[in-house]
Design a protein around this motif. Structure first.
Motif, PDB file in Angstrom:
ATOM      1  N   PHE A   3       7.670  94.951  52.496  1.00 38.07           N
ATOM      2  CA  PHE A   3       7.365  95.648  53.747  1.00 38.07           C
ATOM      3  C   PHE A   3       6.134  94.994  54.363  1.00 38.07           C
ATOM      4  O   PHE A   3       5.192  94.625  53.653  1.00 38.07           O
ATOM      5  CB  PHE A   3       7.006  97.117  53.487  1.00 38.07           C
ATOM      6  CG  PHE A   3       8.122  97.956  52.939  1.00 38.07           C
ATOM      7  CD1 PHE A   3       9.302  98.134  53.646  1.00 38.07           C
ATOM      8  CD2 PHE A   3       7.974  98.635  51.728  1.00 38.07           C
ATOM      9  CE1 PHE A   3      10.321  98.943  53.148  1.00 38.07           C
ATOM     10  CE2 PHE A   3       8.981  99.451  51.230  1.00 38.07           C
ATOM     11  CZ  PHE A   3      10.165  99.604  51.940  1.00 38.07           C
TER      12      PHE A   3
ATOM     13  N   LEU B  44       1.195  93.126  53.178  1.00 45.62           N
ATOM     14  CA  LEU B  44       2.530  93.176  52.592  1.00 45.62           C
ATOM     15  C   LEU B  44       2.556  94.168  51.445  1.00 45.62           C
ATOM     16  O   LEU B  44       1.569  94.296  50.718  1.00 45.62           O
ATOM     17  CB  LEU B  44       2.928  91.806  52.035  1.00 45.62           C
ATOM     18  CG  LEU B  44       2.933  90.617  52.994  1.00 45.62           C
ATOM     19  CD1 LEU B  44       3.367  89.354  52.240  1.00 45.62           C
ATOM     20  CD2 LEU B  44       3.895  90.871  54.150  1.00 45.62           C
ATOM     21  N   ILE B  45       3.684  94.853  51.277  1.00 48.70           N
ATOM     22  CA  ILE B  45       3.928  95.645  50.074  1.00 48.70           C
ATOM     23  C   ILE B  45       5.116  94.988  49.378  1.00 48.70           C
ATOM     24  O   ILE B  45       6.244  95.042  49.879  1.00 48.70           O
ATOM     25  CB  ILE B  45       4.286  97.111  50.407  1.00 48.70           C
ATOM     26  CG1 ILE B  45       3.203  97.754  51.287  1.00 48.70           C
ATOM     27  CG2 ILE B  45       4.477  97.916  49.119  1.00 48.70           C
ATOM     28  CD1 ILE B  45       3.536  99.180  51.723  1.00 48.70           C
TER      29      ILE B  45
ATOM     30  N   ILE C 145       3.124 104.702  50.422  1.00 51.81           N
ATOM     31  CA  ILE C 145       3.907 103.906  49.456  1.00 51.81           C
ATOM     32  C   ILE C 145       2.982 102.943  48.716  1.00 51.81           C
ATOM     33  O   ILE C 145       3.003 102.831  47.489  1.00 51.81           O
ATOM     34  CB  ILE C 145       5.035 103.126  50.172  1.00 51.81           C
ATOM     35  CG1 ILE C 145       6.131 104.091  50.640  1.00 51.81           C
ATOM     36  CG2 ILE C 145       5.615 102.043  49.249  1.00 51.81           C
ATOM     37  CD1 ILE C 145       7.219 103.441  51.491  1.00 51.81           C
ATOM     38  N   GLU C 146       2.130 102.240  49.466  1.00 48.23           N
ATOM     39  CA  GLU C 146       1.271 101.237  48.839  1.00 48.23           C
ATOM     40  C   GLU C 146       0.326 101.861  47.809  1.00 48.23           C
ATOM     41  O   GLU C 146       0.079 101.288  46.745  1.00 48.23           O
ATOM     42  CB  GLU C 146       0.465 100.491  49.912  1.00 48.23           C
ATOM     43  CG  GLU C 146      -0.233  99.277  49.342  1.00 48.23           C
ATOM     44  CD  GLU C 146      -1.002  98.500  50.400  1.00 48.23           C
ATOM     45  OE1 GLU C 146      -1.407  99.087  51.408  1.00 48.23           O
ATOM     46  OE2 GLU C 146      -1.201  97.290  50.193  1.00 48.23           O
TER      47      GLU C 146
ATOM     48  N   ARG D 298      13.835  93.152  47.027  1.00 43.73           N
ATOM     49  CA  ARG D 298      14.030  93.152  48.470  1.00 43.73           C
ATOM     50  C   ARG D 298      12.823  92.540  49.157  1.00 43.73           C
ATOM     51  O   ARG D 298      11.757  92.404  48.550  1.00 43.73           O
ATOM     52  CB  ARG D 298      14.250  94.593  48.940  1.00 43.73           C
ATOM     53  CG  ARG D 298      15.683  95.040  48.651  1.00 43.73           C
ATOM     54  CD  ARG D 298      15.905  96.466  49.071  1.00 43.73           C
ATOM     55  NE  ARG D 298      15.343  97.404  48.118  1.00 43.73           N
ATOM     56  CZ  ARG D 298      15.556  98.731  48.149  1.00 43.73           C
ATOM     57  NH1 ARG D 298      16.311  99.244  49.108  1.00 43.73           N
ATOM     58  NH2 ARG D 298      15.022  99.532  47.258  1.00 43.73           N
TER      59      ARG D 298
ATOM     60  N   PHE E 223       4.002 103.910  54.935  1.00 47.31           N
ATOM     61  CA  PHE E 223       3.755 102.677  54.170  1.00 47.31           C
ATOM     62  C   PHE E 223       2.395 102.731  53.460  1.00 47.31           C
ATOM     63  O   PHE E 223       2.263 102.233  52.341  1.00 47.31           O
ATOM     64  CB  PHE E 223       3.902 101.435  55.055  1.00 47.31           C
ATOM     65  CG  PHE E 223       5.338 101.184  55.437  1.00 47.31           C
ATOM     66  CD1 PHE E 223       6.279 100.859  54.463  1.00 47.31           C
ATOM     67  CD2 PHE E 223       5.766 101.323  56.745  1.00 47.31           C
ATOM     68  CE1 PHE E 223       7.614 100.660  54.800  1.00 47.31           C
ATOM     69  CE2 PHE E 223       7.107 101.122  57.088  1.00 47.31           C
ATOM     70  CZ  PHE E 223       8.032 100.798  56.114  1.00 47.31           C
TER      71      PHE E 223
ATOM     72  N   ARG F 117       8.165  94.246  46.888  1.00 46.78           N
ATOM     73  CA  ARG F 117       9.210  95.051  46.248  1.00 46.78           C
ATOM     74  C   ARG F 117       9.992  94.175  45.285  1.00 46.78           C
ATOM     75  O   ARG F 117       9.972  92.955  45.384  1.00 46.78           O
ATOM     76  CB  ARG F 117      10.140  95.639  47.325  1.00 46.78           C
ATOM     77  CG  ARG F 117       9.452  96.735  48.108  1.00 46.78           C
ATOM     78  CD  ARG F 117      10.433  97.469  48.983  1.00 46.78           C
ATOM     79  NE  ARG F 117      10.967  96.623  50.048  1.00 46.78           N
ATOM     80  CZ  ARG F 117      11.978  96.991  50.837  1.00 46.78           C
ATOM     81  NH1 ARG F 117      12.560  98.158  50.670  1.00 46.78           N
ATOM     82  NH2 ARG F 117      12.396  96.197  51.792  1.00 46.78           N
ATOM     83  N   ARG F 118      10.673  94.817  44.376  1.00 44.45           N
ATOM     84  CA  ARG F 118      11.321  94.083  43.296  1.00 44.45           C
ATOM     85  C   ARG F 118      12.406  93.121  43.806  1.00 44.45           C
ATOM     86  O   ARG F 118      12.273  91.919  43.665  1.00 44.45           O
ATOM     87  CB  ARG F 118      11.913  95.078  42.284  1.00 44.45           C
ATOM     88  CG  ARG F 118      11.957  94.510  40.878  1.00 44.45           C
ATOM     89  CD  ARG F 118      12.406  95.577  39.880  1.00 44.45           C
ATOM     90  NE  ARG F 118      11.452  96.659  39.742  1.00 44.45           N
ATOM     91  CZ  ARG F 118      11.782  97.938  39.517  1.00 44.45           C
ATOM     92  NH1 ARG F 118      13.042  98.293  39.435  1.00 44.45           N
ATOM     93  NH2 ARG F 118      10.846  98.856  39.387  1.00 44.45           N
TER      94      ARG F 118
ATOM     95  N   ARG G 103       8.169 102.203  46.025  1.00 42.07           N
ATOM     96  CA  ARG G 103       8.442 100.891  46.645  1.00 42.07           C
ATOM     97  C   ARG G 103       9.922 100.525  46.592  1.00 42.07           C
ATOM     98  O   ARG G 103      10.383  99.687  47.349  1.00 42.07           O
ATOM     99  CB  ARG G 103       7.667  99.787  45.915  1.00 42.07           C
ATOM    100  CG  ARG G 103       6.189  99.966  46.022  1.00 42.07           C
ATOM    101  CD  ARG G 103       5.456  98.851  45.305  1.00 42.07           C
ATOM    102  NE  ARG G 103       4.025  99.080  45.475  1.00 42.07           N
ATOM    103  CZ  ARG G 103       3.138  98.131  45.725  1.00 42.07           C
ATOM    104  NH1 ARG G 103       3.516  96.881  45.773  1.00 42.07           N
ATOM    105  NH2 ARG G 103       1.872  98.417  45.903  1.00 42.07           N
ATOM    106  N   GLU G 104      10.608 101.111  45.603  1.00 42.54           N
ATOM    107  CA  GLU G 104      12.016 100.744  45.427  1.00 42.54           C
ATOM    108  C   GLU G 104      12.955 101.705  46.151  1.00 42.54           C
ATOM    109  O   GLU G 104      14.178 101.540  46.112  1.00 42.54           O
ATOM    110  CB  GLU G 104      12.359 100.665  43.936  1.00 42.54           C
ATOM    111  CG  GLU G 104      11.384  99.806  43.112  1.00 42.54           C
ATOM    112  CD  GLU G 104      11.153  98.407  43.696  1.00 42.54           C
ATOM    113  OE1 GLU G 104      12.108  97.828  44.256  1.00 42.54           O
ATOM    114  OE2 GLU G 104      10.006  97.899  43.605  1.00 42.54           O
TER     115      GLU G 104
END
Lengths: 255, 255
Positions: free
Chosen positions: B242, B233-234, A96-97, B239, A93, B236-237, A104-105
């Protein structure tokens, strides 16, 4: 073709502790990514690419896994124990960030596993039967002063304390320092459990009182549990005592 | 004929999260003992006696299991999640310690399972990626003042906090009180995760900021995780975001 990334927990070691959900994910993977010894636990098969890497390379490893998934591969990142507890999930994560917006998708799933502290506790009895905390003793990514502060507050809260990553070659002294912090705050007879290589053939479980706990007993495969004021032993005739923490706590410990 | 007692964790709910070790123990059992809904998860078969009992009868249930084992039966006591975390293992050891001396010499094994907090964390991201604690919010067996003290110290230690048994019909107000204690000590935007019926068809995972967290969202099947100062938090479009806690902590949090 759209790829995916699964971050899976292999449990403490033995195959009998790997969940069916994780076994299925491993069977469906095109790529396994992780620390070499954990990747080695996954059986070879045609069509499976295994990417073992060194310890302390978590972020590079996470990025590699994300790149593979972006390229359409079905990647399983393996961790020992539970991937969310001081393991690869947080690293993925973080990557990803900080990384490509497309990451992220991606289809990302975390599959839980049996974490080291509950596996260790099960072998000793039920030391985690009451409120507890888990502290990673490594100060690679946080200041040691923060670890010391948490140990003192955990003692004051009378938590049972599970210590992950108690020692490594580069950090031989942290566990001894942790015991030094806890000794004035807990009774000398407080049980301390050293659980090494849990569920494997060379498993070793020892319980000793905090007053005589020897940090050298721990190695990189050891999980240490320090009891609370309520943790106790049940002696047995020819076998090691059970170590457990009762569910109840008396009013006095709330002072 | 000598009996045995196995205290086994069934994981959060779905069969895909039951370890092979536990499945084997269930297959070898003559008797299954536990809270009714957990006993019901074990398939019926010829030669298997199932003894489901009510909630809050843990000690009687433990004694019953020990009596059956003493009589030569092969008993599996089932718990949800991990049996050593706020579940049946500690109750069995309490019964052993207070009971018949012969009970200490029984063949007793604890088989770990995937505990609720790591299963819940996996569904949200990796909120337990850094030091954390687990607190049972039930004050049936400990004074509420002790729970309050632990919440305050856990906040001071900046632990991620997993709350087991956040509410029940008899205890509707504890979770709201816990939030009231934590709100002045943590930022209003601190993520709080409500994870209900994890891994089951009616699973529901919600994240909301502590400042707006509604205790009524929790029921008896909910595990609550309150983030630390570092939990984030991450987005997302299409969803849910995370939720994760980075592995590293800055020096400032050690003040």
């Amino acid at each position: 073709m759209s790829g995916s990334i699964v971050i899976a927990g292999l449990g403490p070691g033995a195959a009998r502790l790997v969940t069916p959900e994780v076994s299925e994910a491993l069977s469906a993977a095109t790529d396994i990514v992780g620390y070499g010894p954990y990747v080695a636990r996954v059986p070879d098969r045609t069509g499976l690419d295994k990417h073992g890497s060194d310890n302390r390379e978590e972020i590079d490893r996470a990025r590699h896994a994300l790149q593979l998934a972006t390229a359409g591969r079905h990647v399983v990142v393996v961790s020992s124990g539970d991937p969310g507890v001081f393991a690869m999930a947080a690293a993925v994560f973080e990557a990803i960030e900080a990384g490509d917006a497309a990451w992220r998708e991606l289809d990302v799933q975390v599959l839980p596993g049996v974490t080291a502290m509950t596996a260790a506790a099960a072998r000793a009895g039920a030391p985690l039967g009451h409120d507890f905390c888990a502290i990673n003793l490594s100060d690679n990514l946080k200041p040691w002063t923060l670890v010391e502060k948490r140990l003192r507050l955990a003692a004051e809260a009378d938590f049972v304390i599970a210590l992950y990553n108690p020692v490594s070659k580069a950090r031989p002294r942290q566990l001894g320092q942790a015991f030094d912090i806890l000794r004035p705050l807990r009774a000398a007879e407080t049980p301390v459990i050293f659980a090494t290589a849990v569920s494997e053939t060379n498993e070793r479980i020892d319980a000793m009182p905090l007053g005589r706990a020897v940090p050298e007993r721990a190695d990189m495969r050891t999980l240490v549990i320090v009891g609370s004021s309520q943790t106790r032993l049940i002696a047995r005739r020819d076998r090691p005592a059970f170590v457990y923490t009762p569910r109840s706590a008396p009013a006095e410990t709330s002072r």
